[in-house]
Motif scaffolding. Structure first.
Motif, mmCIF file in Angstrom:
data_model
loop_
_atom_site.group_PDB
_atom_site.id
_atom_site.type_symbol
_atom_site.label_atom_id
_atom_site.label_comp_id
_atom_site.label_asym_id
_atom_site.label_seq_id
_atom_site.Cartn_x
_atom_site.Cartn_y
_atom_site.Cartn_z
ATOM 1 N N VAL A 51 27.049 3.174 -28.684
ATOM 2 C CA VAL A 51 27.348 3.245 -30.110
ATOM 3 C C VAL A 51 27.853 1.880 -30.547
ATOM 4 O O VAL A 51 28.687 1.270 -29.864
ATOM 5 C CB VAL A 51 28.415 4.322 -30.408
ATOM 6 N N ASP A 52 27.361 1.383 -31.663
ATOM 7 C CA ASP A 52 27.821 0.106 -32.201
ATOM 8 C C ASP A 52 29.042 0.358 -33.080
ATOM 9 O O ASP A 52 28.915 0.831 -34.203
ATOM 10 C CB ASP A 52 26.714 -0.549 -33.024
ATOM 11 N N PRO A 53 30.252 0.056 -32.578
ATOM 12 C CA PRO A 53 31.449 0.379 -33.353
ATOM 13 C C PRO A 53 31.586 -0.439 -34.627
ATOM 14 O O PRO A 53 32.302 -0.039 -35.548
ATOM 15 C CB PRO A 53 32.601 0.083 -32.380
ATOM 16 N N SER A 54 30.905 -1.576 -34.718
ATOM 17 C CA SER A 54 31.020 -2.408 -35.919
ATOM 18 C C SER A 54 30.394 -1.725 -37.136
ATOM 19 O O SER A 54 30.633 -2.155 -38.268
ATOM 20 C CB SER A 54 30.365 -3.773 -35.682
ATOM 21 N N LEU A 59 37.041 1.126 -39.522
ATOM 22 C CA LEU A 59 37.552 1.290 -38.159
ATOM 23 C C LEU A 59 38.695 0.320 -37.878
ATOM 24 O O LEU A 59 38.620 -0.870 -38.201
ATOM 25 C CB LEU A 59 36.424 1.040 -37.156
ATOM 26 N N GLU A 60 39.743 0.844 -37.261
ATOM 27 C CA GLU A 60 40.804 0.018 -36.708
ATOM 28 C C GLU A 60 40.985 0.396 -35.242
ATOM 29 O O GLU A 60 40.901 1.570 -34.896
ATOM 30 C CB GLU A 60 42.124 0.216 -37.465
ATOM 31 N N ILE A 61 41.215 -0.600 -34.405
ATOM 32 C CA ILE A 61 41.500 -0.352 -32.997
ATOM 33 C C ILE A 61 43.003 -0.508 -32.806
ATOM 34 O O ILE A 61 43.569 -1.569 -33.086
ATOM 35 C CB ILE A 61 40.760 -1.332 -32.077
ATOM 36 N N PRO A 308 40.139 -9.381 -31.759
ATOM 37 C CA PRO A 308 40.617 -9.342 -33.135
ATOM 38 C C PRO A 308 41.123 -7.961 -33.523
ATOM 39 O O PRO A 308 40.713 -6.960 -32.945
ATOM 40 C CB PRO A 308 39.368 -9.717 -33.939
ATOM 41 N N ALA A 309 42.002 -7.953 -34.526
ATOM 42 C CA ALA A 309 42.562 -6.703 -35.033
ATOM 43 C C ALA A 309 42.485 -6.713 -36.547
ATOM 44 O O ALA A 309 42.705 -7.745 -37.180
ATOM 45 C CB ALA A 309 44.016 -6.541 -34.580
ATOM 46 N N ALA A 310 42.142 -5.566 -37.103
ATOM 47 C CA ALA A 310 42.099 -5.425 -38.565
ATOM 48 C C ALA A 310 43.308 -4.620 -39.008
ATOM 49 O O ALA A 310 43.566 -3.553 -38.461
ATOM 50 C CB ALA A 310 40.808 -4.719 -38.994
ATOM 51 N N ALA A 338 33.986 -4.230 -31.945
ATOM 52 C CA ALA A 338 34.370 -3.474 -33.138
ATOM 53 C C ALA A 338 34.450 -4.351 -34.379
ATOM 54 O O ALA A 338 34.156 -3.893 -35.489
ATOM 55 C CB ALA A 338 35.716 -2.788 -32.902
ATOM 56 N N HIS A 339 34.847 -5.616 -34.202
ATOM 57 C CA HIS A 339 35.066 -6.494 -35.360
ATOM 58 C C HIS A 339 34.432 -7.872 -35.160
ATOM 59 O O HIS A 339 35.116 -8.894 -35.189
ATOM 60 C CB HIS A 339 36.568 -6.650 -35.613
#
Length: 481
Positions: A51-54, A59-61, A308-310, A338-339
């Protein structure tokens, strides 16, 4: 690291497939050493659909980690808009595991964490239509007999409800499902008859043991039992895979939707969230190559791990741009996936993007092949995001040895000043640590996953700039000394 009718068992045996494997994270992503398959065991099962999390909007991790060998832990789980109940379940489980680890390892008076580590990483199983599935893999070396365990979490967007793994199976089909599982496990090498009976003895035991189920790309259902649940611990992990034609009649309505979305995923995920935040990605562009001569001026290298974090990384990039400061980001591969837009923004603004492994394991505990996988997957994700492969890596916890170095062509980077910002969530304390301790040509360790650390940066930039410091990347610092 923001829950049909019984068919005689004899008629099922020809329709069931079984896989038993002895493993401790065979893909290397969990940061563990692989065990060898037992004689006569079936081949390692094919991977589940990626699955492409982007592509998951909003979405936040949620990540947490230390960078100290005396308290080595790293945890992560996803927070997806609309799936708050599922996020809460993951948070509860992760927080409990981390609190237990820290009380045993990080706070014990005897000190020392040799051979002990907690790592909780995440994997998306499906994110399509109105269903979401996530697996958390936990590697816990904090006590005897501990090791790899896995659990899947499911969210039903149609009902607006969190589901356990058993929620994939209809209530009136579970007796048939349980009977088929026992039939496939009985008599297998290493299976303990008493442990097997205990596993299926009551509803609570079944729910605890049957907590990892996921669909294959062909619609089959794979059930995974952790080490020691149905067999002797030395036998490892057991898997039972039911083909599509067998499992489909037993599935709940939700399970059937998950099966369909796994086999033929749609282009979007809609869990009915009332509001999905719009991601902010800075557009700062470097004016050119950095011409700072660190032989002539006072330089310092700020480094930020685990992102990275959002939205934290975006906020940090804006602060750095205001002072024309450059930094080095040692990114974790699962967060890059994810980002990727934030990693592109880092590179575009003239910062250096380094490798911090896929999910932050102690690399010295791994085989050379697993080290190569951890770093190789992350480098590939960075290159996919930026067009350029990294040249530097920071080993988690600073743990590096000759075997790790031999497994990669990347150059290791440690640090001179440790802010311990993972421990002290206090922006002023973090800032004062850097301001008071940093000296010329130092490499400073921070983390852009913590809001308090990001909040400390403007004070650091303002104060040290006034003292004549220039902020450069690690590679620039090395090249100009």
């Amino acid at each position: 690291m923001r829950t049909h009718t019984l068919v005689p068992s004899l008629l099922l045996l020809g329709a069931l497939s079984f896989t038993a494997a002895c493993s401790s994270g065979s893909d290397g992503s969990s940061g563990t050493a692989s065990g060898a398959a037992r004689p006569g065991a079936a081949p390692t099962p094919s991977p589940l659909r990626s699955v492409d999390p982007s592509k998951i909007k909003g979405l936040e991790i949620v990540s947490d980690s230390s960078e100290q060998s005396s308290c080595p832990f790293a945890t992560s789980y996803p927070d997806v808009p609309g799936a708050e109940a599922m996020t809460a379940a993951m948070k509860k489980d992760v927080d409990e595991r981390l609190a237990g680890f820290r009380s045993v390892v990080c706070e014990e008076e005897s000190g020392g964490a040799e051979g002990r580590e907690l790592n909780i990483s995440h994997q998306f199983l499906v994110a399509s239509g109105d269903v979401l599935g996530v697996r958390l893999s936990t590697q816990d070396h904090s006590g005897p007999g501990s090791g790899l365990s896995t659990r899947t979490y499911w969210y039903d967007g149609e009902a607006g409800a969190y589901r356990t793994a058993l929620g994939l199976v209809a209530g009136d089909s579970r007796d048939a499902f349980f009977a088929a599982l026992k039939d496939q496990l009985k008599g297998r090498e290493g299976v303990d008859a008493a442990a097997l009976d205990n596993t299926f003895s009551d509803p609570a035991s079944r729910t605890a043991a049957l907590d990892d189920m996921a669909f294959t790309p062909h619609g089959g259902l794979r059930v995974t039992f952790d080490r020691g649940e149905v067999g002797v611990p030395a036998a490892g992990t057991y898997m039972v895979t039911f083909p599509e034609e067998t499992i489909t009649p037993w599935l709940s309505a939700f399970g059937q939707r998950v099966q369909r979305q796994t086999m033929t995923p749609g282009s979007s995920l809609d869990l009915g969230a009332g509001h999905i935040p719009t991601p902010v990605t800075p557009t700062h562009t470097a004016s050119g190559d950095d011409d700072t001569d660190c032989k002539k001026v006072t330089c310092i290298a700020l480094t930020f791990d685990d992102g990275p974090a959002a939205p934290e990384t975006a906020t940090l990039l804006t602060s750095l741009a205001r002072y024309d400061a450059r930094a080095t980001f040692f990114t974790v591969g699962q967060n890059v996936a994810a980002h990727p837009e934030l990693v592109r923004a880092e590179a575009r603004a003239g910062h250096e993007v380094g490798n911090h492994s896929w999910n932050h394991p102690d690399l010295t505990r791994l085989t050379p092949e697993q080290v190569a996988s951890q770093l190789g997957r992350t480098s590939a994700a960075i290159k996919a995001a930026t067009g350029k492969a990294p040249t530097l890596f920071r080993p988690p916890y600073g743990a590096v040895n000759a075997r790790v170095k031999a497994a990669t062509t990347l150059s290791p980077v440690l640090w001179d000043v440790d802010t311990e910002d993972w421990k002290y969530r206090d922006a002023d304390k973090v800032a004062r640590t850097v301001i008071d301790k940093a000296q010329r040509n130092d490499v400073v360790l921070m983390h852009d996953i913590h809001p308090t650390s990001v909040a400390a940066v403007p004070q650091i930039l303002r104060t040290l700039t006034a003292r004549g410091y220039h902020f450069v990347t690690v590679s620039h610092l090395r090249a100009t000394l």
